[in-house]
Design an enzyme around this catalytic site. Structure first.
Site, short mmCIF file in Angstrom:
data_model
loop_
_atom_site.label_atom_id
_atom_site.label_comp_id
_atom_site.label_asym_id
_atom_site.label_seq_id
_atom_site.Cartn_x
_atom_site.Cartn_y
_atom_site.Cartn_z
N GLY A 712 0.77 -1.24 0.00
CA GLY A 712 0.00 0.00 0.00
C GLY A 712 0.80 1.28 0.00
N GLU A 748 4.57 -6.31 2.10
CA GLU A 748 4.42 -6.84 0.73
C GLU A 748 3.95 -5.76 -0.25
OE1 GLU A 748 1.62 -9.92 1.93
OE2 GLU A 748 -0.04 -8.60 1.36
N ARG A 751 3.22 -1.51 -5.77
CA ARG A 751 3.40 -0.25 -6.49
C ARG A 751 4.77 0.41 -6.21
NH1 ARG A 751 -1.01 2.89 -7.56
NH2 ARG A 751 -2.08 1.69 -5.96
N ARG A 787 -5.82 3.12 -15.32
CA ARG A 787 -5.90 3.83 -14.04
C ARG A 787 -6.60 5.20 -14.12
NH1 ARG A 787 -2.27 5.16 -10.96
NH2 ARG A 787 -3.13 4.25 -9.09
N TYR A 791 -9.83 5.22 -11.85
CA TYR A 791 -9.68 5.85 -10.53
C TYR A 791 -9.48 7.35 -10.61
CZ TYR A 791 -7.80 1.07 -9.76
OH TYR A 791 -7.58 -0.27 -9.73
N CYS A 818 -13.49 3.61 -27.83
CA CYS A 818 -14.83 4.11 -28.07
C CYS A 818 -15.58 4.32 -26.75
CB CYS A 818 -15.54 3.09 -28.94
SG CYS A 818 -17.20 3.50 -29.32
N GLU A 819 -15.04 5.19 -25.89
CA GLU A 819 -15.71 5.55 -24.63
C GLU A 819 -15.34 6.98 -24.28
OE1 GLU A 819 -16.46 3.30 -21.40
OE2 GLU A 819 -16.10 1.33 -22.31
N TYR A 848 0.44 -1.69 -12.12
CA TYR A 848 -0.97 -1.74 -12.51
C TYR A 848 -1.18 -1.09 -13.88
CZ TYR A 848 -1.07 -2.81 -7.56
OH TYR A 848 -0.82 -3.37 -6.34
#
Ligand code: LLP
Length: 868
Positions: A712, A748, A751, A787, A791, A818-819, A848
């Site tokens: 994290g 652990e 990132r 990402r 997010y 196409c979004e 990620y």
């Protein structure tokens, strides 16, 4: 200067400067420059309204507060004389001829017999000295600079209005003025001068020739009165911030400058918390139809905020403001449903105690109201008295301190359906009251005060930085506070020195991820340097590339896997690796994956105690780690918080001991406890708390040897963000270990080890301007790097082909998918010449990135390259 006075009114521009804008010679030069510029470039006449030098109004107030002590009054007056004499010298003026008469007046007030009982007219006259002094200084100085300007006495134009209901005090010290009076207007308009300077804050008292002052926000209001009286072209409020923002920049550095507002919106923002303008100064300009500008004295060329009646009406949230110190009074009726007169009785009590009610929420049995913070509330026991009265008619509960968070913008009602994420953000907290104004301009939520700071950035990100309430950007929003700020020296990323190599790499095809192994190794060494940590693992869900796994194994790290496939990937890349260096931390994985993992001999973590009952033979006689939900989550986005009730992960803390007992019954040894509460965390306190909570149950289990506090660790995606403070992290963990030395501490992270090592290389496909929005299109979008779309994550975007060219117009950087959500970054200042074929780098994409890429629209997955 020869100037014939034009016959029409609105050739005036009113400029207002506050205390800090008149307290230095350089600032007075700025004032002079602005006056000349307005006159020359716009053929305008200019009226300057000034406040007292900074600190002077407070000093005068202090004299009033200590009015009994005449010797001290005299001393304080002398100190003010000194201060202004000093300023006159700084401005190169002869003190006596310029200020002699003013000093005499100030000294006379210090020995005035009216001071003994602090008579209100004396107070007002004393308070007015600050502006009289500063305006006199200003006129004298600007004349020496060649500006032929007149000193106006504001009291000749602004007269206080008689207000029969106002207190005596307010009639002298917090007056409102008549700004529509034809007499004053005619007198003002008849003045021949081109330049004039006058005082803010002061006016003629309603009851005669004496002086009165305007109360808080007074100088801005004076400027607005003059603007209205003169029917000015506009009123410019020069202050020490660049304008009004979409939120308080101190709490939300991404707050955007509001370029254009209508009066009603500005009023709402000023009333609900922003401190830039006093709410009362908007009315005069609004009624007279005079636009107001807010400008920054430090950065006179910044556009600032324009408030006018012509602002296009655009629906959407424009600002989020917060007021603290709110007191809620919740009143539960006792079997009086539908009883006539209940509300009247309740509000009667508020009136009796002189309390004004702001927000109201009601149901059949409950009425909850908010009281605005006021001196009255804090300094007296009025609340207690109110409750005593109310208790006669209902059950009363006072909820305080609360904060009122208001979303301001037009047409909120039609957009309520888009507020789901916002409501979810609030939903985690206790919302005491929701109120929507009938003018459809504001929506207010009252929450515990302690929550407000944390909520503001989240709400801002959801409503203003994202597309949740799309607003025609360019018409409303300017740059963010962060963008306007004085940039700290940016960190130098590895790729800046590798530009040529990266452009060459891109020549082989784009999109391509490139991973820089030296950076990966450097991060691994930083982790290993943590003294409190006994074992570090790499969460390979962030990036399972074989070269990265090999590099990290060589650095001595273990691996954390969430699927059997990840475990197999580790063994495939690193055959012969000791299985005890691998953690398997599945979430709702199929039974087969547990069986295989045990067979492979890796550490297995269980986060659902029901499986011990459901699949006893899988766990019998094994060694096990339990994943615990410590009861709270954290992280850069809701979607990556993995602790707390909303998250699917881990067993509640208070079920852990029972789960360990079930395991024991199967002959299974619980040797580890594990928690991972989220991703992208900067506050090291979280891990300390996790460790402490886990350690608190570990003893009761009795067989625990290690505590794994998860991953994290955040990384600084934005150029100005601070990197994670490893030293503080280490110190904090060491502190916890000292308390519970019997457990080994494992971590652990994913990132942290790889994010900064990776970049995504793309090429510009085309560029476009559509209705004022510039777009730069790349050959990779949410398919390659999800990402930002998922997010609202921020990644640096750099045109490597034009690295040395200056920043251009803000652009939205989009991909080929196409979004509408296919946006990699908004308001990016890519060089203006950016065009087809340029190589554009997306930074910090090593974690990620590729693992979350898809073949959506049947686009190929990006290639991957390793840089040694
Ligand atoms: N341990 C466990 C049990 C995890 O679930 C995770 C991440 C980690 C360790 C590593 O967390 P890190 O140090 O990388 O923050 N896709 C999201 C991140 C999801 C993280 C999932 N779990 C993103 O792009 O931000």
């Amino acid at each position: 200067m020869n100037h014939t006075v034009p016959a029409f009114a609105n050739d005036w521009i009113v400029l207002k400067f506050g205390g800090s804008s008149v307290s230095k010679r350089s600032r007075w030069d700025t004032i002079g420059t602005l006056m000349r510029r307005r006159a020359e470039q716009e053929d305008a006449r200019v009226l300057v309204v000034v406040s007292a030098l900074s600190g002077v109004t407070n000093a005068l107030q202090a004299m009033i507060d200590g009015h009994h002590d005449m010797p001290s009054l005299r001393q304080q007056a002398e100190a003010l004389v000194e201060r202004h004499a000093g300023m006159a010298i700084e401005l190169g003026l002869d003190v006596e001829p310029v200020l002699g008469a003013r000093f005499a007046a100030l000294r006379a007030l210090a020995v005035d017999p009216r001071s003994a009982s602090a008579e209100l007219p004396w107070q007002a006259e004393l308070m007015a000295q600050g502006e009289l002094l500063s305006s006199t200084l200003g006129v004298a100085y600007l004349r020496t600079q060649g500006i032929a300007l007149e000193w106006w006495d504001a009291r000749e134009s602004l007269r206080a209005i008689e207000q029969p209901n106002a207190s005596e005090w307010a009639q002298h010290l917090s007056v409102s003025c008549d700004f529509m009076g034809p007499l004053a207007r005619e007198r003002l308009l008849a003045k021949p001068e081109r330049f004039a300077l006058t005082q803010g804050f002061i006016a003629r008292a309603a009851d005669g020739d004496g002086t009165a002052v305007l109360g808080r926000g007074g100088s801005d209001t004076s400027a607005a009165y003059f603007g209205a009286l003169l029917k000015a072209r506009r009123v410019e409020i020069w202050t020490d911030v660049p304008g009004m923002f979409s939120a308080n920049p101190r709490q939300v550095p991404d707050a955007r400058l509001l370029s254009r507002l209508d009066f009603a919106e500005a009023q709402e923002i000023a009333t609900t918390g922003a401190k830039v303008l006093h709410p009362r100064c908007l009315t005069p300009c609004r009624e007279a139809g005079v636009p107001m500008w807010i400008r920054d004295t430090e950065n006179p060329d910044l556009a600032g905020t324009v408030i006018d009646g012509q602002a296009a009406t655009v629906a959407g949230v424009k600002a989020i403001s917060a007021r603290r110190g709110i007191v809620l009074v919740s009143m539960e009726t006792i079997g009086m449903w539908q009883q006539v007169g209940f509300l009247a009785e309740v509000f009667g009590c508020f009136k009796t105690h002189g309390l004004s009610v702001d927000l109201i929420g009601s149901s059949e049995t409950n009425v909850t109201v908010s009281l605005d913070p006021s001196d009255n509330l804090v300094s007296t026991n009025v609340l207690e008295a109110l409750c005593r009265d109310l208790e006669r008619i209902c059950r009363v509960k006072v909820i305080a301190p609360c904060a009122a968070i208001t979303l301001v913008g037009r047409g909120m009602r039609s957009r309520l359906h888009r507020l789901t994420e916002v409501l979810a953000a609030f939903g985690r907290e206790r919302v005491h009251l929701i109120s929507q104004s009938s003018n459809d301009l504001n929506l207010t939520f009252v929450v515990d005060e302690a929550l407000a700071d944390g909520l503001l950035p989240t709400l801002h990100a959801l409503l203003i930085e994202s597309n949740a309430m799309p607003i025609d950007e360019t018409a409303v929003f300017g740059p963010s506070w962060r963008e306007l700020g004085v940039p700290r020296p940016p960190r130098v990323a590895w790729w800046q020195a590798e530009r040529a190599r990266l452009i060459q790499l891109a020549g082989r095809g784009t999109p391509t991820y490139a991973y820089h192994l030296p950076t990966v190794r450097e991060r691994a060494r930083q982790l290993k340097a943590l003294e409190a940590v006994d074992r570090a693992h790499y969460a390979l869900k962030a990036n399972p590339h074989p070269a990265i796994l090999r590099a990290l194994e060589a650095e001595g790290l273990g691996f954390e896997c969430v699927s059997l496939a990840e475990v197999e990937q580790v063994f495939e890349v690193l055959p012969g690796l000791d299985p005890k260096r691998i953690l398997f931390t599945p979430s709702f994985a199929p039974r087969l994956e547990f069986e295989r993992a045990f067979a492979l001999g890796v550490h297995v973590t269980l986060d659902n105690p029901a499986l011990l009952i459901g699949w006893p033979e899988v766990f019998r006689g094994r060694e096990l780690t339990l994943r615990v939900d410590p009861g709270f989550g954290s992280g850069h986005h809701d979607k990556v918080r993995t602790g707390g009730k909303e998250a699917k992960f881990g067993m509640p803390l208070d079920e852990t001991v029972a789960a360990a007992a079930s395991a024991k019954a199967l002959g299974t040894r619980v040797t580890g406890l594990h928690a991972h509460i989220g991703s992208g965390i900067f506050d090291a306190n979280h891990w300390r708390e996790v460790y402490a909570r886990l350690a608190s149950v570990a003893d009761a289990i009795g067989t625990v040897e290690r505590i794994d506090v998860g991953g994290g660790i955040g990384i600084p995606y934005q150029p100005e963000s601070e990197p994670f403070d490893m030293a503080a992290f280490d110190a904090m963990l060491a502190e916890m270990k000292a308390v519970f030395p019997q457990y080994a501490l494992w971590i652990e992270p994913g990132r942290f080890l790889v994010a900064e090592a990776g970049v995504l290389l793309t090429r510009v496909t085309s560029t476009m301007h559509k209705q004022g929005v510039r777009r730069v299109g790349l050959d990779a979008g949410m398919n390659a790097l999800l990402r930002p779309a998922l997010y609202n994550a921020w990644h640096g975007i750099v045109n490597l082909s034009r690295f040395d060219e200056p920043p251009g117009e803000p652009a939205e950087v989009v991909g080929p998918i196409c979004e509408t959500g296919d946006v990699l970054g908004r308001r990016r200042r890519l060089p203006d010449a950016t065009s087809e074929g340029d190589v554009v780098l997306i930074a910090d994409a090593g974690a990620y990135g590729q693992v979350m890429a898809s073949r959506y629209n049947l686009r190929a997955l990006p290639a991957e390259e390793i840089l040694e």
